[in-house]
Motif scaffolding. Structure first.
Motif, PDB file in Angstrom:
ATOM      1  N   TYR A 127      -3.687 -16.037  10.899  1.00 38.79           N
ATOM      2  CA  TYR A 127      -3.430 -15.370   9.613  1.00 38.79           C
ATOM      3  C   TYR A 127      -2.902 -16.290   8.519  1.00 38.79           C
ATOM      4  CZ  TYR A 127      -3.367 -10.735  11.957  1.00 38.79           C
ATOM      5  OH  TYR A 127      -3.663  -9.597  12.637  1.00 38.79           O
ATOM      6  N   GLY A 128      -2.338 -17.455   8.889  1.00 37.33           N
ATOM      7  CA  GLY A 128      -1.572 -18.182   7.896  1.00 37.33           C
ATOM      8  C   GLY A 128      -0.326 -17.370   7.543  1.00 37.33           C
ATOM      9  N   PRO A 129       0.175 -17.470   6.306  1.00 37.83           N
ATOM     10  CA  PRO A 129       1.336 -16.671   5.903  1.00 37.83           C
ATOM     11  C   PRO A 129       1.044 -15.170   6.006  1.00 37.83           C
ATOM     12  CG  PRO A 129       1.023 -18.496   4.396  1.00 37.83           C
ATOM     13  CD  PRO A 129      -0.190 -18.462   5.277  1.00 37.83           C
ATOM     14  N   THR A 130       1.974 -14.454   6.606  1.00 40.83           N
ATOM     15  CA  THR A 130       1.776 -13.051   6.971  1.00 40.83           C
ATOM     16  C   THR A 130       3.031 -12.245   6.693  1.00 40.83           C
ATOM     17  OG1 THR A 130       0.407 -13.846   8.812  1.00 40.83           O
ATOM     18  CG2 THR A 130       1.074 -11.529   8.874  1.00 40.83           C
ATOM     19  N   ILE A 131       2.856 -11.042   6.156  1.00 46.53           N
ATOM     20  CA  ILE A 131       3.978 -10.128   5.913  1.00 46.53           C
ATOM     21  C   ILE A 131       3.691  -8.808   6.623  1.00 46.53           C
ATOM     22  CG2 ILE A 131       5.262  -8.803   4.177  1.00 46.53           C
ATOM     23  CD1 ILE A 131       4.609 -11.030   2.160  1.00 46.53           C
TER      24      ILE A 131
ATOM     25  N   LYS B  81      12.888 -11.949   2.268  1.00 55.92           N
ATOM     26  CA  LYS B  81      13.945 -11.683   3.252  1.00 55.92           C
ATOM     27  C   LYS B  81      13.614 -10.402   4.020  1.00 55.92           C
ATOM     28  CE  LYS B  81      17.357 -11.461   0.309  1.00 55.92           C
ATOM     29  NZ  LYS B  81      16.615 -11.698  -0.930  1.00 55.92           N
ATOM     30  N   VAL B  82      13.922 -10.398   5.300  1.00 54.15           N
ATOM     31  CA  VAL B  82      13.801  -9.182   6.095  1.00 54.15           C
ATOM     32  C   VAL B  82      14.664  -8.098   5.461  1.00 54.15           C
ATOM     33  CG1 VAL B  82      14.338  -8.118   8.322  1.00 54.15           C
ATOM     34  CG2 VAL B  82      13.271 -10.374   8.239  1.00 54.15           C
ATOM     35  N   GLY B  83      14.100  -6.918   5.303  1.00 53.21           N
ATOM     36  CA  GLY B  83      14.818  -5.813   4.674  1.00 53.21           C
ATOM     37  C   GLY B  83      14.514  -5.640   3.201  1.00 53.21           C
ATOM     38  N   ASP B  84      13.862  -6.627   2.570  1.00 57.77           N
ATOM     39  CA  ASP B  84      13.473  -6.470   1.161  1.00 57.77           C
ATOM     40  C   ASP B  84      12.618  -5.216   1.021  1.00 57.77           C
ATOM     41  OD1 ASP B  84      14.768  -8.744   0.363  1.00 57.77           O
ATOM     42  OD2 ASP B  84      12.966  -9.976   0.114  1.00 57.77           O
ATOM     43  N   LYS B  85      12.892  -4.437  -0.013  1.00 62.40           N
ATOM     44  CA  LYS B  85      12.199  -3.161  -0.207  1.00 62.40           C
ATOM     45  C   LYS B  85      11.144  -3.280  -1.306  1.00 62.40           C
ATOM     46  CE  LYS B  85      16.106  -0.382   1.385  1.00 62.40           C
ATOM     47  NZ  LYS B  85      17.111   0.655   1.037  1.00 62.40           N
ATOM     48  N   PHE B  86      10.033  -2.592  -1.098  1.00 64.77           N
ATOM     49  CA  PHE B  86       8.944  -2.562  -2.069  1.00 64.77           C
ATOM     50  C   PHE B  86       8.473  -1.130  -2.255  1.00 64.77           C
ATOM     51  CE2 PHE B  86       8.683  -6.883  -0.390  1.00 64.77           C
ATOM     52  CZ  PHE B  86       8.580  -7.626  -1.555  1.00 64.77           C
ATOM     53  N   ASN B  87       8.163  -0.795  -3.492  1.00 61.61           N
ATOM     54  CA  ASN B  87       7.571   0.500  -3.792  1.00 61.61           C
ATOM     55  C   ASN B  87       6.056   0.425  -3.650  1.00 61.61           C
ATOM     56  OD1 ASN B  87       9.960   1.960  -4.461  1.00 61.61           O
ATOM     57  ND2 ASN B  87      10.030   0.866  -6.416  1.00 61.61           N
TER      58      ASN B  87
ATOM     59  N   VAL C 253       0.833  -1.205   0.000  1.00 62.57           N
ATOM     60  CA  VAL C 253       0.000   0.000   0.000  1.00 62.57           C
ATOM     61  C   VAL C 253       0.864   1.250   0.000  1.00 62.57           C
ATOM     62  CG1 VAL C 253      -1.700   1.295   1.354  1.00 62.57           C
ATOM     63  CG2 VAL C 253      -1.968  -1.164   1.034  1.00 62.57           C
ATOM     64  N   LEU C 254       2.018   1.162   0.656  1.00 63.46           N
ATOM     65  CA  LEU C 254       2.973   2.266   0.716  1.00 63.46           C
ATOM     66  C   LEU C 254       4.386   1.737   0.498  1.00 63.46           C
ATOM     67  CD1 LEU C 254       1.638   3.966   3.967  1.00 63.46           C
ATOM     68  CD2 LEU C 254       1.471   4.948   1.676  1.00 63.46           C
ATOM     69  N   LYS C 255       5.271   2.611   0.095  1.00 59.32           N
ATOM     70  CA  LYS C 255       6.680   2.244  -0.004  1.00 59.32           C
ATOM     71  C   LYS C 255       7.182   1.832   1.372  1.00 59.32           C
ATOM     72  CE  LYS C 255      11.182   4.162  -1.339  1.00 59.32           C
ATOM     73  NZ  LYS C 255      11.881   5.374  -1.851  1.00 59.32           N
ATOM     74  N   GLY C 256       7.932   0.729   1.411  1.00 61.89           N
ATOM     75  CA  GLY C 256       8.445   0.277   2.690  1.00 61.89           C
ATOM     76  C   GLY C 256       9.371  -0.906   2.526  1.00 61.89           C
ATOM     77  N   LYS C 257       9.763  -1.481   3.652  1.00 57.51           N
ATOM     78  CA  LYS C 257      10.632  -2.657   3.635  1.00 57.51           C
ATOM     79  C   LYS C 257      10.042  -3.737   4.536  1.00 57.51           C
ATOM     80  CE  LYS C 257      13.757  -1.131   7.345  1.00 57.51           C
ATOM     81  NZ  LYS C 257      15.165  -0.826   7.720  1.00 57.51           N
TER      82      LYS C 257
END
Length: 231
Positions: A131-135, A162-168, A114-118
């Motif tokens: 929740y089952g699989p959750t991010i 991976k922890v720290g993966d970035k998404f726009n 929904v927002l840029k983050g990691k």
């Protein structure tokens, strides 16, 4: 209702709706749904059965000629009584007030940041009704540090994460799972905003008891401040 400073900040991040599921499903294809304990339709089928729930959601969407049923923030639900993970003896202690927005749609629907983050953390929360699989994504915008949670995903969604993966903003981060992995629910996304994770990783309460509701309302504001589905 007057917004507190954090809620005002969230509302003003974007003037236009921010999407949590794939862009090809236009907001005009969304319809509100009530699955609280006031909905007498829920007495007509076995609410402990994920298949019956899926049939109910599919029939509801077909009747409304829509693709996504949404809603549920602060909705009091009997649904959780089916799971020992939520059910308690005391009505005051029973966790049955929903803290996110649910988007009920088809399995494998793409889930978007929904927002840029990691990636702060992720987990396969395997309790029945969980929740089952959750991010969980972490966001730092202006002077605020906060989190968004995406629950009921497919197992594949966290396989190579991976922890720290970035998404726009608007980037695909996952897909919806089915009842075999998502906590035994009809396919849907649980989307929640969290101000303070309180040390949690890959998980955070998505329902509250009435006793704790004042805290969770403050810590988990209405996700529609970002999604603006019915604005």
């Amino acid at each position: 209702m007057k917004l507190n400073p954090f809620e005002s900040f969230l509302k003003n991040i974007s003037e236009t709706p921010l999407l949590a599921i794939e862009k090809k499903i236009h907001l005009s294809s969304y319809v509100p749904i009530n699955i609280s304990n006031t909905n007498k339709d829920l007495l007509s089928f076995d609410v402990s059965s994920s298949k019956d729930w899926e049939n109910y959601i599919e029939a509801f969407l077909k009747k409304e000629n829509k693709h996504v049923a949404y809603g549920g923030y602060l909705e009091k639900r009997n649904l959780y009584d089916r799971s020992a993970y939520f059910k308690n003896l005391s009505e005051e202690d029973k966790r049955n007030i929903h803290l996110g927005i649910d988007l009920w749609c088809k399995e494998k629907t793409k889930v978007l940041a929904v927002l840029k983050g990691k990636v702060h953390s992720f987990n396969f929360n395997k309790n029945h009704g969980d929740y089952g699989p959750t991010i969980i994504l972490e966001h730092k915008i202006a002077d605020y540090n906060f989190y968004t949670l995406y629950g009921h995903l497919s197992e594949n969604s966290i396989q190579n994460l991976k922890v720290g993966d970035k998404f726009n903003e608007g980037e695909v981060i996952a897909e919806l799972g089915n009842a075999t992995v998502n906590g035994d629910y009809a396919p849907h996304l649980h989307f929640q905003i969290i101000k303070d994770l309180q040390g949690n990783k890959g998980d955070y309460p998505g329902v509250s008891s009435s006793k704790d509701l004042d805290f969770y309302k403050e810590n988990c504001p209405n996700p529609n401040l970002l999604l603006k589905i019915n604005d």
